[in-house]
Design an enzyme around this catalytic site. Structure first.
Site, PDB file in Angstrom:
ATOM      1  N   SER A  15       0.705  -1.109   0.178  1.00 26.95           N
ATOM      2  CA  SER A  15       0.049   0.123  -0.082  1.00 26.95           C
ATOM      3  C   SER A  15       0.849   1.262  -0.144  1.00 26.95           C
ATOM      4  CB  SER A  15      -0.848  -0.063   1.236  1.00 26.95           C
ATOM      5  OG  SER A  15      -1.804  -1.087   1.238  1.00 26.95           O
ATOM      6  N   THR A  42       0.854  -6.516   1.858  1.00 26.08           N
ATOM      7  CA  THR A  42       0.232  -7.331   2.957  1.00 26.08           C
ATOM      8  C   THR A  42      -1.316  -7.313   2.963  1.00 26.08           C
ATOM      9  OG1 THR A  42       2.217  -7.482   4.327  1.00 26.08           O
ATOM     10  CG2 THR A  42       0.187  -7.944   5.458  1.00 26.08           C
ATOM     11  N   CYS A  43      -1.627  -6.048   3.087  1.00 25.99           N
ATOM     12  CA  CYS A  43      -3.041  -5.538   3.294  1.00 25.99           C
ATOM     13  C   CYS A  43      -4.024  -6.203   2.339  1.00 25.99           C
ATOM     14  CB  CYS A  43      -3.267  -3.990   3.303  1.00 25.99           C
ATOM     15  SG  CYS A  43      -5.058  -3.612   3.321  1.00 25.99           S
ATOM     16  N   CYS A  48      -5.682  -7.293   5.507  1.00 27.48           N
ATOM     17  CA  CYS A  48      -6.923  -6.475   5.928  1.00 27.48           C
ATOM     18  C   CYS A  48      -7.968  -7.328   4.740  1.00 27.48           C
ATOM     19  CB  CYS A  48      -6.696  -5.094   5.614  1.00 27.48           C
ATOM     20  SG  CYS A  48      -5.312  -4.367   5.867  1.00 27.48           S
ATOM     21  N   LYS A  51      -8.866 -11.116   5.056  1.00 26.01           N
ATOM     22  CA  LYS A  51      -9.486 -11.186   6.499  1.00 26.01           C
ATOM     23  C   LYS A  51     -10.912 -10.497   6.591  1.00 26.01           C
ATOM     24  CE  LYS A  51      -9.323  -7.747   8.768  1.00 26.01           C
ATOM     25  NZ  LYS A  51      -8.268  -7.297   9.853  1.00 26.01           N
ATOM     26  N   TYR A  99      -4.143  -2.968  -8.925  1.00 26.55           N
ATOM     27  CA  TYR A  99      -3.036  -2.422  -8.624  1.00 26.55           C
ATOM     28  C   TYR A  99      -2.050  -2.421  -9.948  1.00 26.55           C
ATOM     29  CZ  TYR A  99      -3.497  -1.530  -3.659  1.00 26.55           C
ATOM     30  OH  TYR A  99      -3.906  -1.086  -2.258  1.00 26.55           O
ATOM     31  N   TYR A 177      -4.533  -7.844  17.456  1.00 27.58           N
ATOM     32  CA  TYR A 177      -5.462  -7.755  16.591  1.00 27.58           C
ATOM     33  C   TYR A 177      -5.782  -9.051  15.754  1.00 27.58           C
ATOM     34  CZ  TYR A 177      -4.563  -2.505  16.018  1.00 27.58           C
ATOM     35  OH  TYR A 177      -4.593  -1.245  16.225  1.00 27.58           O
ATOM     36  N   ILE A 178      -4.633  -9.609  15.339  1.00 27.32           N
ATOM     37  CA  ILE A 178      -4.688 -10.792  14.422  1.00 27.32           C
ATOM     38  C   ILE A 178      -5.159 -11.916  15.200  1.00 27.32           C
ATOM     39  CG2 ILE A 178      -3.470 -12.288  12.931  1.00 27.32           C
ATOM     40  CD1 ILE A 178      -1.809 -10.212  12.196  1.00 27.32           C
ATOM     41  N   GLU A 181      -9.123 -11.515  15.643  1.00 30.09           N
ATOM     42  CA  GLU A 181      -9.894 -11.409  14.555  1.00 30.09           C
ATOM     43  C   GLU A 181      -9.850 -12.871  13.846  1.00 30.09           C
ATOM     44  OE1 GLU A 181      -8.910  -6.902  12.909  1.00 30.09           O
ATOM     45  OE2 GLU A 181      -7.605  -8.669  12.001  1.00 30.09           O
ATOM     46  N   ARG A 204      -3.419  -5.303  24.422  1.00 32.67           N
ATOM     47  CA  ARG A 204      -2.672  -4.460  25.270  1.00 32.67           C
ATOM     48  C   ARG A 204      -2.744  -3.070  24.492  1.00 32.67           C
ATOM     49  NH1 ARG A 204       2.872  -3.726  25.330  1.00 32.67           N
ATOM     50  NH2 ARG A 204       3.240  -5.742  24.034  1.00 32.67           N
ATOM     51  N   ALA A 340      -9.318   0.117  13.979  1.00 38.84           N
ATOM     52  CA  ALA A 340     -10.379  -1.071  14.266  1.00 38.84           C
ATOM     53  C   ALA A 340     -10.015  -2.478  14.518  1.00 38.84           C
ATOM     54  CB  ALA A 340     -11.444  -1.029  13.014  1.00 38.84           C
ATOM     55  N   HIS A 435     -32.195   8.519  14.617  1.00 43.88           N
ATOM     56  CA  HIS A 435     -32.803   7.485  15.582  1.00 43.88           C
ATOM     57  C   HIS A 435     -33.525   6.367  14.630  1.00 43.88           C
ATOM     58  CE1 HIS A 435     -34.592   5.926  19.378  1.00 43.88           C
ATOM     59  NE2 HIS A 435     -35.781   5.968  18.721  1.00 43.88           N
ATOM     60  N   GLU A 440     -26.348   6.997  17.871  1.00 38.70           N
ATOM     61  CA  GLU A 440     -26.802   7.933  18.528  1.00 38.70           C
ATOM     62  C   GLU A 440     -26.458   8.140  20.054  1.00 38.70           C
ATOM     63  OE1 GLU A 440     -31.158   8.456  18.967  1.00 38.70           O
ATOM     64  OE2 GLU A 440     -31.237   6.138  18.693  1.00 38.70           O
TER      65      GLU A 440
HETATM   66  P1  NDP Z   1       0.311  -7.496  17.833  1.00 44.30           P
HETATM   67  O1  NDP Z   1       1.456  -6.835  18.277  1.00 44.30           O
HETATM   68  O2  NDP Z   1      -1.197  -6.864  17.938  1.00 44.30           O
HETATM   69  O3  NDP Z   1       0.025  -8.547  19.037  1.00 44.30           O
HETATM   70  C1  NDP Z   1       0.846  -9.638  19.001  1.00 44.30           C
HETATM   71  C2  NDP Z   1       0.369 -10.491  20.456  1.00 44.30           C
HETATM   72  O4  NDP Z   1       1.255 -11.530  20.478  1.00 44.30           O
HETATM   73  C3  NDP Z   1       0.325  -9.833  21.674  1.00 44.30           C
HETATM   74  O5  NDP Z   1      -0.723 -10.131  22.426  1.00 44.30           O
HETATM   75  C4  NDP Z   1       1.498 -10.224  22.199  1.00 44.30           C
HETATM   76  O6  NDP Z   1       1.499 -10.261  23.680  1.00 44.30           O
HETATM   77  C5  NDP Z   1       1.671 -11.484  21.756  1.00 44.30           C
HETATM   78  N1  NDP Z   1       3.102 -12.094  21.661  1.00 44.30           N
HETATM   79  C6  NDP Z   1       4.180 -11.513  21.328  1.00 44.30           C
HETATM   80  N2  NDP Z   1       5.158 -12.238  21.320  1.00 44.30           N
HETATM   81  C7  NDP Z   1       4.860 -13.376  21.921  1.00 44.30           C
HETATM   82  C8  NDP Z   1       5.534 -14.650  22.367  1.00 44.30           C
HETATM   83  N3  NDP Z   1       6.701 -14.647  22.187  1.00 44.30           N
HETATM   84  N4  NDP Z   1       4.650 -15.456  22.955  1.00 44.30           N
HETATM   85  C9  NDP Z   1       3.440 -15.402  23.136  1.00 44.30           C
HETATM   86  N5  NDP Z   1       2.671 -14.404  22.828  1.00 44.30           N
HETATM   87  C10 NDP Z   1       3.447 -13.250  22.327  1.00 44.30           C
HETATM   88  O7  NDP Z   1       0.595  -8.305  16.499  1.00 44.30           O
HETATM   89  P2  NDP Z   1      -0.580  -8.680  15.610  1.00 44.30           P
HETATM   90  O8  NDP Z   1       0.344 -10.214  15.012  1.00 44.30           O
HETATM   91  O9  NDP Z   1      -1.812  -9.155  16.110  1.00 44.30           O
HETATM   92  O10 NDP Z   1      -0.760  -7.809  14.372  1.00 44.30           O
HETATM   93  C11 NDP Z   1       0.572  -7.145  13.877  1.00 44.30           C
HETATM   94  C12 NDP Z   1       0.123  -5.904  13.433  1.00 44.30           C
HETATM   95  O11 NDP Z   1      -0.693  -5.756  12.257  1.00 44.30           O
HETATM   96  C13 NDP Z   1      -0.564  -4.710  14.491  1.00 44.30           C
HETATM   97  O12 NDP Z   1       0.234  -4.273  15.457  1.00 44.30           O
HETATM   98  C14 NDP Z   1      -1.515  -4.005  13.570  1.00 44.30           C
HETATM   99  O13 NDP Z   1      -0.909  -2.841  13.584  1.00 44.30           O
HETATM  100  C15 NDP Z   1      -1.671  -4.673  12.508  1.00 44.30           C
HETATM  101  N6  NDP Z   1      -2.817  -5.211  12.154  1.00 44.30           N
HETATM  102  C16 NDP Z   1      -4.049  -4.306  12.199  1.00 44.30           C
HETATM  103  C17 NDP Z   1      -5.235  -4.607  11.917  1.00 44.30           C
HETATM  104  C18 NDP Z   1      -6.378  -3.914  11.815  1.00 44.30           C
HETATM  105  O14 NDP Z   1      -6.411  -2.738  11.805  1.00 44.30           O
HETATM  106  N7  NDP Z   1      -7.642  -4.334  12.094  1.00 44.30           N
HETATM  107  C19 NDP Z   1      -5.681  -6.379  12.042  1.00 44.30           C
HETATM  108  C20 NDP Z   1      -4.616  -7.036  11.940  1.00 44.30           C
HETATM  109  C21 NDP Z   1      -3.201  -6.671  12.110  1.00 44.30           C
HETATM  110  P3  NDP Z   1       1.734  -8.737  24.549  1.00 44.30           P
HETATM  111  O15 NDP Z   1       0.525  -8.024  24.558  1.00 44.30           O
HETATM  112  O16 NDP Z   1       2.086  -9.126  25.896  1.00 44.30           O
HETATM  113  O17 NDP Z   1       3.058  -8.111  24.161  1.00 44.30           O
END
Ligand code: NDP
Length: 458
Positions: A15, A42-43, A48, A51, A99, A177-178, A181, A204, A340, A435, A440
């Site tokens: 993107s 990726t998206c 995105c 998914k 694209y 997120y992932i 979802e 988090r 989101a 409404h 609302e």
């Molecule tokens: P995230 O960073 O959001 O989440 C990773 C998760 O894995 C966290 O819960 C983390 O825990 C956990 N984790 C990390 N390392 C380990 C480990 N070694 N062992 C166990 N658990 C672990 O990453 P995602 O893969 O979900 O998504 C990647 C990025 O992609 C996001 O940051 C986002 O920006 C983007 N994305 C956006 C979407 C959207 O806009 N709808 C959808 C999908 C992805 P902890 O919290 O403790 O670190």
């Protein structure tokens, strides 16, 4: 003879890279873009878009359940996973074509191959050295799989989108997120989903109310969410896969999906060798102009690990192209970026969480409401919605808007405009609601929630 083969060489046709290359070409630059796999990134190809199509597809299961309360009798509904995947792939092929056309219409030269930076103004691609006045790194990120025994047996979101069969039992590791979802997708389609999160609460960084509310809601969707629990090993057995947990328990599964974060794609790019400073996780360190420590090399999108969202990468790429090639210096504004999570129900937020605002020492008024959406008075579904506004007491400015519930992203997008324009709570109050809608509620919340100290004393 021009000093360089190109004005701009972009590495990565996702993107951010595609937008930057098109805009730069529109400003008259001679542009090439290198892509090692398929144009789209990726998206479009692994994130995105596919998914969201799977979220739509899986949510139909809930709609069918909900139909009974509205008088419908629907026979036993069955789902054809390979058909969903094939239809999704057809759409991705279409988008890939779009694209390609966008690039060629803009006059951008596409080079299929893996590019590596070999000098501040040169890259090597398909064993050929080409030079460019400016290089843009837009290579995105890649899933990270924790180093546990049996990690090679795990899949990531990349493979989950292309599984030949839907796993009857899946363990999803992660609380981001992932993870949420895909837990929603597989659970709605009938898989037995166990989601493991090592921390206290999923998502988090999001508002605490949002996190706990979503956890309750997804548990209602038969997702076996286990907090403070992680996978320590994966073994292949006669029954499929066996996942050993930190609790010592072993659970059987047909698939184990690691949604444990993504890392910037810089390993084979040669950036450090030419003097580009990287963060310990490999992200390219850039300034507010997306410029790296090497003045001729820029980077946008996930590879910079700022806000890892497609529209942000696109905006960064556009600002870069306008700045460097359009004579219109423009910085990307990273404030109040809405986002989101396409969980079921969905989450959407813009601005500060209550926790983040309090951490800044801001005195706040908090407005919060949760209710059963009108639809579910007849469907009978036990699903609730949460809406929350974080307001700065001194200025009445709305600092954060948070929602868990159906269509949250569609609703929050409009509120993001209001917040970008500096809307106050009084502006929200002066707005007439539509409404009957869920949205609302955002303009009819009148009662502040109790202060944390008062709450603690209750
Ligand atoms: P995230 O960073 O959001 O989440 C990773 C998760 O894995 C966290 O819960 C983390 O825990 C956990 N984790 C990390 N390392 C380990 C480990 N070694 N062992 C166990 N658990 C672990 O990453 P995602 O893969 O979900 O998504 C990647 C990025 O992609 C996001 O940051 C986002 O920006 C983007 N994305 C956006 C979407 C959207 O806009 N709808 C959808 C999908 C992805 P902890 O919290 O403790 O670190």
């Amino acid at each position: 003879m021009p000093a360089h083969d190109y004005d701009l060489f972009v590495i990565g046709a996702g993107s951010g890279g595609v937008r930057a290359s098109r805009i730069a070409a529109g400003h008259g630059a001679k542009v090439a873009i290198a892509e090692a796999w398929r144009v789209g990134g990726t998206c479009v190809l692994r994130g995105c878009v596919p998914k969201k199509l799977l979220v739509y597809g899986s949510h139909v299961a809930h709609d069918i359940e909900d139909a009974a309360g509205f008088g419908w009798t629907i026979g036993r509904a069955t789902h054809d996973w390979p058909k969903l995947i094939a239809n999704k792939d057809k759409e991705l092929d279409r988008l890939h074509g779009v694209y390609l056309k966008l690039l060629s219409n803009a006059g951008v030269e596409l080079i299929e191959g893996e590019a590596r930076v070999v000098a501040p103004d040169a890259v090597e691609v398909n064993k050929k050295r080409v030079t460019a006045r400016t290089i843009l790194v837009a290579t995105g990120g890649w899933p990270v799989i924790p180093d546990i025994p049996g990690r090679q047996l795990a899949i990531t979101s990349n493979e989950a989108l292309d599984l030949k069969h839907r796993p009857e039992r899946i363990v999803i590791v992660g609380g981001g997120y992932i993870a949420v979802e895909f837990a929603g997708i597989f659970a709605a389609l009938g898989s037995k989903v166990t989601q493991l999160y090592r921390g206290e609460m999923i998502l988090r960084g999001f508002d605490t109310d949002v996190r706990t509310f979503l956890a309750d809601e997804i548990r209602k969707k038969d997702i076996d969410l286990r907090l403070r629990t992680d996978a320590t090993r994966i073994d292949s057995t006669m029954r499929g896969l066996a996942v050993t947990l930190t609790t010592g328990q072993v659970i059987d599964a047909d698939a184990v999906m690691m949604a444990t974060g993504r890392a910037p794609n810089t390993k084979k790019l040669g950036l450090a060798e030419v003097g580009v400073a990287l963060k310990p996780n490999g992200a390219v360190i850039v300034d507010e102009w997306s410029r790296s420590s090497m003045p001729s090399i820029y980077a946008v999108g996930d590879v910079t690990d700022r806000i890892n969202l497609t529209p942000v990468a696109i905006a960064e790429g556009h600002a870069f192209a306008d700045t460097v090639f359009g004579g219109k210096p423009r910085k990307m504004d990273h404030a109040n970026v809405p986002s989101a999570v396409f969980s079921q129900p969905s989450v959407s937020v813009v601005g500060l969480s209550e926790d983040a605002a309090r951490a800044k020492g801001i005195a706040l008024d908090i407005y919060r409401t949760s209710f059963r959406p009108m639809k579910h008075t007849l469907s009978g579904r036990d699903e609730r919605m949460l809406m929350k506004l974080v307001v700065e007491r001194a200025t009445d400015r709305v600092l954060g808007a948070h929602m868990v519930g159906a269509d949250a992203p569609e609703i929050i997008q409009g509120l993001a405009v209001a917040m970008k324009a500096g809307a106050t709570k009084a502006d929200f109050d002066a707005t007439i609601g539509i409404h009957p809608t869920a949205a609302e509620e955002f303009v009819t919340m009148r009662t502040k929630t109790a202060e944390p100290a008062a709450k603690a004393a209750e």
